[in-house]
Design an enzyme around this catalytic site. Sequence first.
Site, PDB file in Angstrom:
ATOM      1  N   GLU A  33      10.327  24.608  18.185  1.00 56.02           N
ATOM      2  CA  GLU A  33       9.328  24.266  17.175  1.00 56.02           C
ATOM      3  C   GLU A  33      10.040  23.528  16.047  1.00 56.02           C
ATOM      4  O   GLU A  33      11.022  24.024  15.496  1.00 56.02           O
ATOM      5  CB  GLU A  33       8.619  25.508  16.609  1.00 56.02           C
ATOM      6  CG  GLU A  33       7.533  25.075  15.605  1.00 56.02           C
ATOM      7  CD  GLU A  33       6.806  26.216  14.902  1.00 56.02           C
ATOM      8  OE1 GLU A  33       7.238  27.382  15.010  1.00 56.02           O
ATOM      9  OE2 GLU A  33       5.813  25.924  14.213  1.00 56.02           O
ATOM     10  N   ASP A  85      17.955  19.921   9.809  1.00 55.41           N
ATOM     11  CA  ASP A  85      17.109  18.781  10.166  1.00 55.41           C
ATOM     12  C   ASP A  85      17.061  18.700  11.688  1.00 55.41           C
ATOM     13  O   ASP A  85      18.081  18.458  12.341  1.00 55.41           O
ATOM     14  CB  ASP A  85      17.724  17.511   9.566  1.00 55.41           C
ATOM     15  CG  ASP A  85      16.868  16.276   9.821  1.00 55.41           C
ATOM     16  OD1 ASP A  85      16.039  16.289  10.762  1.00 55.41           O
ATOM     17  OD2 ASP A  85      17.036  15.294   9.085  1.00 55.41           O
ATOM     18  N   ASP A 108       4.973  16.590   7.866  1.00 54.35           N
ATOM     19  CA  ASP A 108       4.659  15.985   6.557  1.00 54.35           C
ATOM     20  C   ASP A 108       4.073  14.591   6.759  1.00 54.35           C
ATOM     21  O   ASP A 108       4.650  13.772   7.477  1.00 54.35           O
ATOM     22  CB  ASP A 108       5.931  15.924   5.699  1.00 54.35           C
ATOM     23  CG  ASP A 108       6.441  17.326   5.401  1.00 54.35           C
ATOM     24  OD1 ASP A 108       5.628  18.182   5.029  1.00 54.35           O
ATOM     25  OD2 ASP A 108       7.648  17.571   5.583  1.00 54.35           O
ATOM     26  N   LYS A 112       1.909   7.558   1.509  1.00 58.47           N
ATOM     27  CA  LYS A 112       1.993   6.154   1.075  1.00 58.47           C
ATOM     28  C   LYS A 112       2.477   5.282   2.216  1.00 58.47           C
ATOM     29  O   LYS A 112       3.409   5.659   2.930  1.00 58.47           O
ATOM     30  CB  LYS A 112       2.968   6.035  -0.104  1.00 58.47           C
ATOM     31  CG  LYS A 112       2.461   6.679  -1.365  1.00 58.47           C
ATOM     32  CD  LYS A 112       3.413   6.407  -2.513  1.00 58.47           C
ATOM     33  CE  LYS A 112       2.949   7.140  -3.758  1.00 58.47           C
ATOM     34  NZ  LYS A 112       3.998   7.268  -4.747  1.00 58.47           N
ATOM     35  N   ASP A 144      -3.517  16.951  10.798  1.00 64.95           N
ATOM     36  CA  ASP A 144      -4.825  16.796  10.157  1.00 64.95           C
ATOM     37  C   ASP A 144      -4.976  15.372   9.617  1.00 64.95           C
ATOM     38  O   ASP A 144      -5.959  15.080   8.946  1.00 64.95           O
ATOM     39  CB  ASP A 144      -4.972  17.801   9.011  1.00 64.95           C
ATOM     40  CG  ASP A 144      -3.843  17.688   7.999  1.00 64.95           C
ATOM     41  OD1 ASP A 144      -2.686  17.499   8.430  1.00 64.95           O
ATOM     42  OD2 ASP A 144      -4.098  17.772   6.785  1.00 64.95           O
TER      43      ASP A 144
HETATM   44  C1  SAM Z   1       3.466  20.485   6.330  1.00 63.96           C
HETATM   45  S1  SAM Z   1       4.610  21.685   6.799  1.00 63.96           S
HETATM   46  C2  SAM Z   1       3.887  22.459   8.244  1.00 63.96           C
HETATM   47  C3  SAM Z   1       4.504  23.792   8.567  1.00 63.96           C
HETATM   48  C4  SAM Z   1       3.989  24.479   9.861  1.00 63.96           C
HETATM   49  N1  SAM Z   1       4.324  23.712  11.034  1.00 63.96           N
HETATM   50  C5  SAM Z   1       2.507  24.746   9.797  1.00 63.96           C
HETATM   51  O1  SAM Z   1       1.770  24.070  10.520  1.00 63.96           O
HETATM   52  O2  SAM Z   1       2.098  25.630   9.040  1.00 63.96           O
HETATM   53  C6  SAM Z   1       5.925  20.711   7.517  1.00 63.96           C
HETATM   54  C7  SAM Z   1       7.235  21.487   7.632  1.00 63.96           C
HETATM   55  O3  SAM Z   1       8.173  20.714   8.376  1.00 63.96           O
HETATM   56  C8  SAM Z   1       9.443  20.847   7.758  1.00 63.96           C
HETATM   57  N2  SAM Z   1      10.238  19.667   8.188  1.00 63.96           N
HETATM   58  C9  SAM Z   1       9.983  18.373   7.883  1.00 63.96           C
HETATM   59  N3  SAM Z   1      10.875  17.555   8.485  1.00 63.96           N
HETATM   60  C10 SAM Z   1      11.720  18.377   9.187  1.00 63.96           C
HETATM   61  C11 SAM Z   1      12.868  18.132  10.003  1.00 63.96           C
HETATM   62  N4  SAM Z   1      13.318  16.887  10.205  1.00 63.96           N
HETATM   63  N5  SAM Z   1      13.500  19.184  10.568  1.00 63.96           N
HETATM   64  C12 SAM Z   1      13.050  20.454  10.334  1.00 63.96           C
HETATM   65  N6  SAM Z   1      11.979  20.744   9.561  1.00 63.96           N
HETATM   66  C13 SAM Z   1      11.314  19.721   9.001  1.00 63.96           C
HETATM   67  C14 SAM Z   1       9.129  20.904   6.282  1.00 63.96           C
HETATM   68  O4  SAM Z   1      10.176  21.473   5.528  1.00 63.96           O
HETATM   69  C15 SAM Z   1       7.868  21.769   6.279  1.00 63.96           C
HETATM   70  O5  SAM Z   1       8.187  23.146   6.212  1.00 63.96           O
END
Ligand code: SAM
Length: 205
Positions: A33, A85, A108, A112, A144
């Site tokens: 995940e 990451d 995320d 923009k 979404d």
């Molecule tokens: C908008 S949140 C969604 C969290 C979860 N998947 C949910 O649906 O509730 C996106 C998550 O992805 C993490 N994230 C973004 N880029 C990432 C990366 N390259 N590697 C690991 N985590 C990442 C962010 O820190 C954040 O916690």
Amino acid sequence: MIFSDRDEAPIALDMHPDWAAKLGAAAGNLELEIGSGHGGYALAFGARHPDRALVAVEQRRKFAADLDGKARGRKLSNLVVLMGDARILAPRIFPEGSLAAIHVHFPDPWWKRKHERRRLVDDGMSTLLLRLLRPGGLLDFRTDVERYARDAVERLEEAGFENALGAGRFAERDADEIPSTREKRYLATGQPVWRLRMTRPRESR
Ligand SMILES: C[S@@+](CC[C@H](N)C(=O)[O-])C[C@H]1O[C@@H](n2cnc3c(N)ncnc32)[C@H](O)[C@@H]1O
């Protein structure tokens, strides 16, 4: 800093860890995940699927630490939480063709236009996800953000993913699908979610 689970020995990240030694038979069904956030999906997965294993990679330290604490508290021996990451960690810790499934839920959006290239699912990542899956392995992508969904489906198909529903088509929610933390909100409010369930073709090497 890396959070591993029950072992005293930390996971060595400069080589592919011995997942079978760490996770036992569940390592035969190893899933990833990316961006587990508050961990709603990972925790429910761990409890529901003792015969499968999930490695949750989250780049935010606090989220990863909190999830690791909960996994330990609930004695979920099939859930490993790593902080980092995923774009860098995943190719180091998983051999090509080793994953049964990869879950990317509500990455995320980078709203923009000028930031869109920061999105997780770019061309490089699409190819990497395909390579990490075993033939027949599943990519479970949810968002979404319609624009992100349409961009992702195109890139993923271009990278070689198979879409059993037909090119550019999105999936319905399965009734028994585990929702992520964020998704629970959308299920309550009825906000639309775009879902992709794509596979690495079986004949691919
Ligand atoms: C908008 S949140 C969604 C969290 C979860 N998947 C949910 O649906 O509730 C996106 C998550 O992805 C993490 N994230 C973004 N880029 C990432 C990366 N390259 N590697 C690991 N985590 C990442 C962010 O820190 C954040 O916690």
